[in-house]
Structure formats: structure tokens, C-alpha cells
Design an enzyme around this catalytic site. Sequence first.
Site, PDB file in Angstrom:
ATOM      1  N   ARG A  44      37.024 -18.970 -23.059  1.00 14.79           N
ATOM      2  CA  ARG A  44      35.581 -18.692 -23.118  1.00 14.79           C
ATOM      3  C   ARG A  44      35.375 -17.520 -24.064  1.00 14.79           C
ATOM      4  O   ARG A  44      36.332 -16.791 -24.367  1.00 14.79           O
ATOM      5  CB  ARG A  44      35.039 -18.357 -21.731  1.00 14.79           C
ATOM      6  CG  ARG A  44      35.674 -17.120 -21.136  1.00 14.79           C
ATOM      7  CD  ARG A  44      35.150 -16.831 -19.748  1.00 14.79           C
ATOM      8  NE  ARG A  44      35.897 -15.732 -19.152  1.00 14.79           N
ATOM      9  CZ  ARG A  44      35.875 -15.429 -17.864  1.00 14.79           C
ATOM     10  NH1 ARG A  44      35.173 -16.147 -17.027  1.00 14.79           N
ATOM     11  NH2 ARG A  44      36.549 -14.401 -17.401  1.00 14.79           N
ATOM     12  N   CYS A  61       3.067  -3.205 -25.904  1.00 11.24           N
ATOM     13  CA  CYS A  61       3.537  -1.848 -25.631  1.00 11.24           C
ATOM     14  C   CYS A  61       4.007  -1.682 -24.205  1.00 11.24           C
ATOM     15  O   CYS A  61       4.406  -0.614 -23.791  1.00 11.24           O
ATOM     16  CB  CYS A  61       2.461  -0.827 -25.987  1.00 11.24           C
ATOM     17  SG  CYS A  61       0.918  -1.072 -25.089  1.00 11.24           S
TER      18      CYS A  61
HETATM   19  C1  PEP Z   1       0.963  -1.166 -19.937  1.00 12.28           C
HETATM   20  O1  PEP Z   1       0.171  -1.243 -19.008  1.00 12.28           O
HETATM   21  O2  PEP Z   1       1.771  -2.057 -20.220  1.00 12.28           O
HETATM   22  C2  PEP Z   1       1.000   0.038 -20.779  1.00 12.28           C
HETATM   23  C3  PEP Z   1       1.755   0.086 -21.855  1.00 12.28           C
HETATM   24  O3  PEP Z   1       0.323   1.102 -20.351  1.00 12.28           O
HETATM   25  P1  PEP Z   1       0.753   2.036 -19.145  1.00 12.28           P
HETATM   26  O4  PEP Z   1       2.138   1.686 -18.757  1.00 12.28           O
HETATM   27  O5  PEP Z   1       0.627   3.422 -19.647  1.00 12.28           O
HETATM   28  O6  PEP Z   1      -0.260   1.683 -18.113  1.00 12.28           O
END
Ligand code: PEP
Length: 873
Positions: A336, A829
Site C-alpha cells: 500500500r 473566511c
Molecule cells: C464566520 O462566522 O465564519 C466568521 C468568519 O466570522 P466569526 O467566526 O468571527 O463569527
Amino acid sequence: MTKFVYQFSEGNASMRNLLGGKGAGLAEMTSLGLPVPSGFTITTEACNDYYDNGRQISQAMQEEIFKNVELLEEKTGKKFGSLENPLLVSVRSGARASMPGMMDTILNLGINDEVAEAIASATDNARFAYDSYRRFVQMYSDVVMQVPKSEFEKHIDALKEEKGIKLDSEMDVDDLKRLVAEFKKIYTDAIGKDFPTDPKEQLLGAVEAVFRSWMNERAIYYRRINDIPASWGTGVNVQEMVFGNMGDTSGTGVAFTRNPATGENKLYGEYLLNAQGEDVVAGVRTPSHIDTLKDAMPEAYEQFANIAATLENHYHNMQDMEYTIEKGKLFILQTRNGKRTAQAALKIAVDMVNEGKITKDEALLQVEPKQLDSLLHPHFDETELKNSTPVGKGLPASPGAACGQVVFTQEDASVWAKEGKKVILVRLETSAEDVEGMHVSEGILTARGGMTSHAAVVARGMGTTCVAGCTELVFKSEKEIEINGTTFKEGDWMSLNGSTGEIYAGAIKSIPATIEGNFATFMQWADERRRLKVEMNAETKSDVERGLELGAEGIGLARTEHMFFEETKIKALRQMILAKNTEEREVALAKILPMHRENFTEIFSLTGEMPVTVRYLDPPLHEFLPKEADLQAELAAELGISAQEVAETVESMHEVNPMMGLRGCRLAICYPEIARMQTRAILEGAIEAEKKTGKKPHVELMVPLVAFEKEFNFVHDVIEEEAQTLIKETGAELNYKIGACIETPRGCLRAGDVAKKAKFFSYGTNDTTQMTCGFSRDDSGKFLESYYERNILEFDPFQKMDIEGVGELVETGLKRGRETRPDLRIGICGEHGSNPDTIEFLDKIGFDYVSCSPFRVPVARLAAAQATIKNEE
Ligand code: PEP
Ligand code: MG
């Protein structure tokens, strides 16, 4: 009718999903004409059928299994239960993804009293026959009927003590016969039935045990940390036994085509003479290095080295192989792709491209993005290290520097780690049950086992520092060890150097890793290949610098509330929060403005012309107010108001559900002056930075937690008005855009409306997940464990996106947003921004970039390259 069983000769490597990794490997090696003992694979679909069928092996499947036993009997000329030429088989699990040591294996199946006697006389080796028999009774009882291993170990220990011997190999035939009898009695006492003598009954029991093991706790845990879905099921491989325990011209071992710790292009491995497979992997005896096999059995070594090279070339990847030598004859039992350290992974990938063996795309797909994390792990401070003397040494099983407090059980490791303590898990040897504790530990130290022992393989996979096989380590009691005269009790500090194997008493300071050599080449290949841009979530100077070093192409999220954690800033912010009216608030804001502006000047000076997405204040404001009476009094004195006034304000701001309370864009809607001040601070910071660097910052002003078009539009206009005022005042030319953080389900659904004014979207998938699943971000840890145990969820949706649910909302928002505004720039984000599965999905649906914490940037860069390659396929 579905075909549930395939002879090895019927399969090949492309049937991995159906046959599992081990089954597909055995089939492929069979087709290559390598010396693989015959056998068959019961498919992963059969495993699913077993579960769909109320955990029953259907009649039809049983018949198919026995038909294949007959075929195997024909091929081998041996027969189940025969006294002339008995067939013994191994039964092993094998899922699509390798799960080392996670599931169960049974060897020597098919043996009973008569067969053992027959083998003894046919081979003229009664010791071998009864050694195999006692191993089988023990394994079968443990794996199939869950009679604890320790019950058997006690009998072995008692026998050795009685006879004054130390090693298993010192037990003679009578000892082994005695153990068989004692083991069968343990079975009968525990189960209330005699030990099964019919090989067919044994086989069905073993197959079912492998199916069952797919749902055992440690398999579920392993799947979760490795993103393996339960729906894949496991295959079961039934294979004619070959014997490594037939005396000193027999043996068994494990080997890698290249060094799995360093990547060096040299056959690497271990073996044990006169032993069976599990002895090597379990780390019970410390094996010999494969180089010595050259002298011990030159022919077998030569043949093995050739096969290893063939397999590596064939699979275009470093291979991890199991082999057995039976009376000088070599057999390959498994191949593997080998698990390896991050350093080794990069070296192997780059070397194999340079050797002309693989393409760059293959190299990129060979390295697991998550592994890059371990390259960024700290190593010991050199001066501190020079002043420390190791108390002992073991094998350098998994590199890195770790220090923590010693614990001796996986349970203690988990409990201590939950309390926020750093722990080093010290074990005699580790087994699959220890994985959870290993995962939360800074480092692992074992007394037994080689570089391919369970502890070593699993720790390397996890990127956790591990020193294995420290023979100088002596257990004085369950919770006390001694290494060359130095005692460690529970809670004592210890430091481990996983790259040298050295063990130190006390805590040694470590410093962050520096990345060099193959990393740069490899990451450059990733960058050439990926479509998605990778940005970082950061807002402090040091984090931004770190992220830039690691290849971030901008800031995808600067959370402005994180800029207020310093003493002077938090005071000004508190004054602003406690303001009773707009005038008072304006006074406080005027104090904040210069400090805030400085934050941005600093950041924009580092990021030059890269995009920087600055998010307006988001959190519930009361989080910034002191809750304890003495702190409230202190604040009151500073602000020249009464303590009671502070207490009342804090009380009045209390929210039952602050995550859904006055936060996000609602803050700017209630207090537009805050958004105005922030706009000014950001844009003035941009002007300052441009003066310093000559580069015009590319600023994205982000409105958080948007659900309604009109919410966005309101805040948009506040920002735009202030920006225009500033432009008029200064005559500056600014490069800015106003966009929305899409992180509510409604925001996703109405994204088409929001995009009328919003120039970009960034998905805050932490909040989207919270609101879509209705799981509190802060509390879900408490109940998710029950979800995993009950197989309701297999992973934490806050780490890996719930693509079916949250993903559908994200995709809907993307489509609707781009229908309105085709050039809408879209990124993520939330925490999912560095998760490889999530990245693959986001690449597919057309995101422009992902953003994640600075240390995760390399992971995201590689995952994005892999996503491009996979999505092109
Ligand atoms: C999210 O909600 O994904 C974000 C990036 O903002 P926070 O984590 O600051 O609420
Ligand atoms: Mg959010």
C-alpha cells in the site's frame, strides 16, 4: 445478484472502492505475477449488506463465501479440516483507505485438535503446529468473541514464571499444548460454549468480526480524524496462510521502499525470524533492520528488493509492504502507499519527479495537505538543548519537539488535555485503543516496538512527536517509570525529541519550525497549479507577517474586534459601549480613531497591493465589559461614573442568546457612528500606508452577518458617505469596495438582492453552520460526541463543511449573487477555509479564494492545487 466475493485473480488496483485497499493490492500483485498466497476478498459492499441486513451475513452471501473456499481449495490443493493437507487461512480487514491497526486480523484459521496434530506430523515440527494453534485460539477469542487479551497473557506470564523463562520462543511443545488447553477453557468459561472446531464456522465468525470491527469505537474515531465515511465499509481478505514461524529459515517483516521518516531513497524496514506477522506490527518484540536480512537470507533479500522496486514503479508511490518468508521462500502479503512524515513526503514527491518516475500532478496528489501542519511544528531551542542532558534514548519514530506532563493511560491523556494541560503519553507499547489519547498528546514515548510499530506508524500519520522502543525505560509501577536512574511520576515534565529519539527530564523551550528545501519547490508547484487564491485571517502585525511568509496572498478576514484586546484600546472601547447617547459615544470614538487607524496603517504597510478584507465590529458588545464587581468598580472609577451605573449598563446589555443578538451589521445599524469611525480609521490607515510604501492598498470593507438586503444597503450607505467625505477632505484616490459577509441562511437565499450593492461576498461559514444546523458554535462539542457514537454525524461540521446542507446554501448564494453581478468576487473566511474536502467543493462551484489562519495557509495552498487537479479530472 450482486457479486460479493472476488478471487484475487479476478480483481485489480482500480477496484479499490469495492475490494478495499488491501484486497485491490493483493489482486493487482497477483496479476503482476508476484508471489502472493492465493485467496479472495469479500467486498466492502458485502460489509454494507451485512449492516443493511440487521448485522447478518445473508444465506446467499454465506454460500458465495463457501463456493470461494472451494475454489481456494482447488487452487492450493489443500482442504479445510483435512488431515492430509489442511488449509489454514488468515482473515484480515481492508478498507478503501488504510486504517493501520484499526480493525481486526485473525491468523491460522482452520486449525483444531486433529488438524494441529496432522500439521505437527506432516511438518515434523510440533512446536510450530501448537504455536500456531495457541495463537489462533487467543486471536479468535479476542477478536471474534471479545474475550480480553489480558486473560491469555496472564496464563502465558504464569507459565513463563513457573518455568523460569523469559521469551515466547523458549516455550516448548508441551508448554504450547498446555496453553492451547488453558486458552480453550478461558473461551468456554467466558462464552459458555466449546471453542468452535469446524473451520467453516470459524470462518463465518471471523468474517463477521471484521464487519463488526468497522463500527468499533476506535474505528469510528480513526475515521473521524481522517475524514473517512462510514458508508465505505470494509473488505475482508481470506488468504492461504504462509508461515513465518516455521523455524529460523522463516520470518516475517514490514518494509518501505524509502525511509518513511526522512524520505531517503533506500529500502527501509524490519523483520523478525520465526515469528508471525502480528509480532512485528504489535511491537511486542524489537525486530532487526532489513539490511541484516541481506546476510541472513541473501536470496530472499534480493528477491524482495526487486519486488519492492517493481511495486514502487508500478504504483508511482512509496510502498509499505508486508512479507513472510516460509522456509526460505518469499511471499508478499500486502502493499500500500506508505504513511510518511511530512518531511519525507515532500522529499519523496520531489525526488520521484526528479527521478522521472512521476509527474508533478502525481507528486502534488501524493502529499496529504494536513501533514504540512507538522512541518510548522516547533523544535527545541538550541541553547536550551545544549544545556540539557538526555536521560535516555529511543527510536526517532516521528519528528518534532514536544514537552508536557507525563501520563500513563490514554484516558488520563484525554482528561488532562481537556483541562488544557500539555501531556506526554508514556506506554509500554501502544495499540489501537490508545489512538484517542495519542491524538491529544504533545508526544508519545513507548518502551517497546520498532519504527513500524503501531505507535510509530500512527504518530507519524498524526504528525505527533514520538519516541518508540526505548529499551532503557522500566515500569516501576503503573504510574511510575525509570529511565537510566531518572524517575518520572504522573505529572512530571518530560521533553521528547522525535527527530533524534532523545528523552529529557523537565520542559525544554521550543521555537517555531523554519521551512526549507523541498518545501519551497513543492509549494511552488502547488501555486503553479491551483486556481483558488489563498488568503489569511489575521489582524495583528505578527500574524500578518507569519501568513505572508507562509504564502498568503492577502487578508481574507481582519476581525476588527480582535484589535481591541490591548489595555488602552479596550478602555476606550468600554467607554464607547457605556456611552448614554450619541454625543458621549462620539467622544469615545474620537479616542479610538487614532489607535484604530494605526492598526490599519501597520497592516496595509505589510500587505502592499494585496486585497485586505476588513470586517466591521461583529461581536456582542457586552463581551467587552467586565462582569466581576471589582472590575466594574475599577472601570467606573476610570470613567468617573458610579459602579452601580456600570453594573446596570452591563445588566441591561445582557442577552439571552447573544450569538443571535446585537452583533454583526446590527451594531452599525443601531450605532452608525461606530461604522463611520471605523471607515475613517481604515481608509486613513490606507492613505498613511500608501505614503509610507508607495503602494495603494486594495481595501475590502465588509459588513458582517447580513440577512436582509436593506440591512446591507443601510450600512453600505453609511460607509460610502463617510468614505466620500474623507475623499473630499483629503483629495485622496482610494481603492476600496464594500461587500457582505454572507453568514446567515437568509443571506444565502437572498444573495441576489444583496449583490445589487455588494461588490464582494465572503462566506462566514462558522455562523452559517451554526444557524443552518442550529448547533451552537460554543456548545456543540458537548453533544457532538453522542452524534459520532450513534453514527448520526461522522465529523464536526464546524471543521469540515456540511456540503449537503450548508454547502447547498453556499452554492445557492453564489449562483444568485453572480446572476446579479457576474464579476462578484467570492471567498470564504470561516474555519472551513483550510479544510481540503471543503476546498475541493468550493473550487468546483467557482469560488475565487479561501482564507484561513496563517499557519494553515500552506495546507490550503496544497489543498487548492489538489482541488484543481481533481476537479479537472
Ligand atoms: C464566520 O462566522 O465564519 C466568521 C468568519 O466570522 P466569526 O467566526 O468571527 O463569527
Ligand atoms: Mg461570523
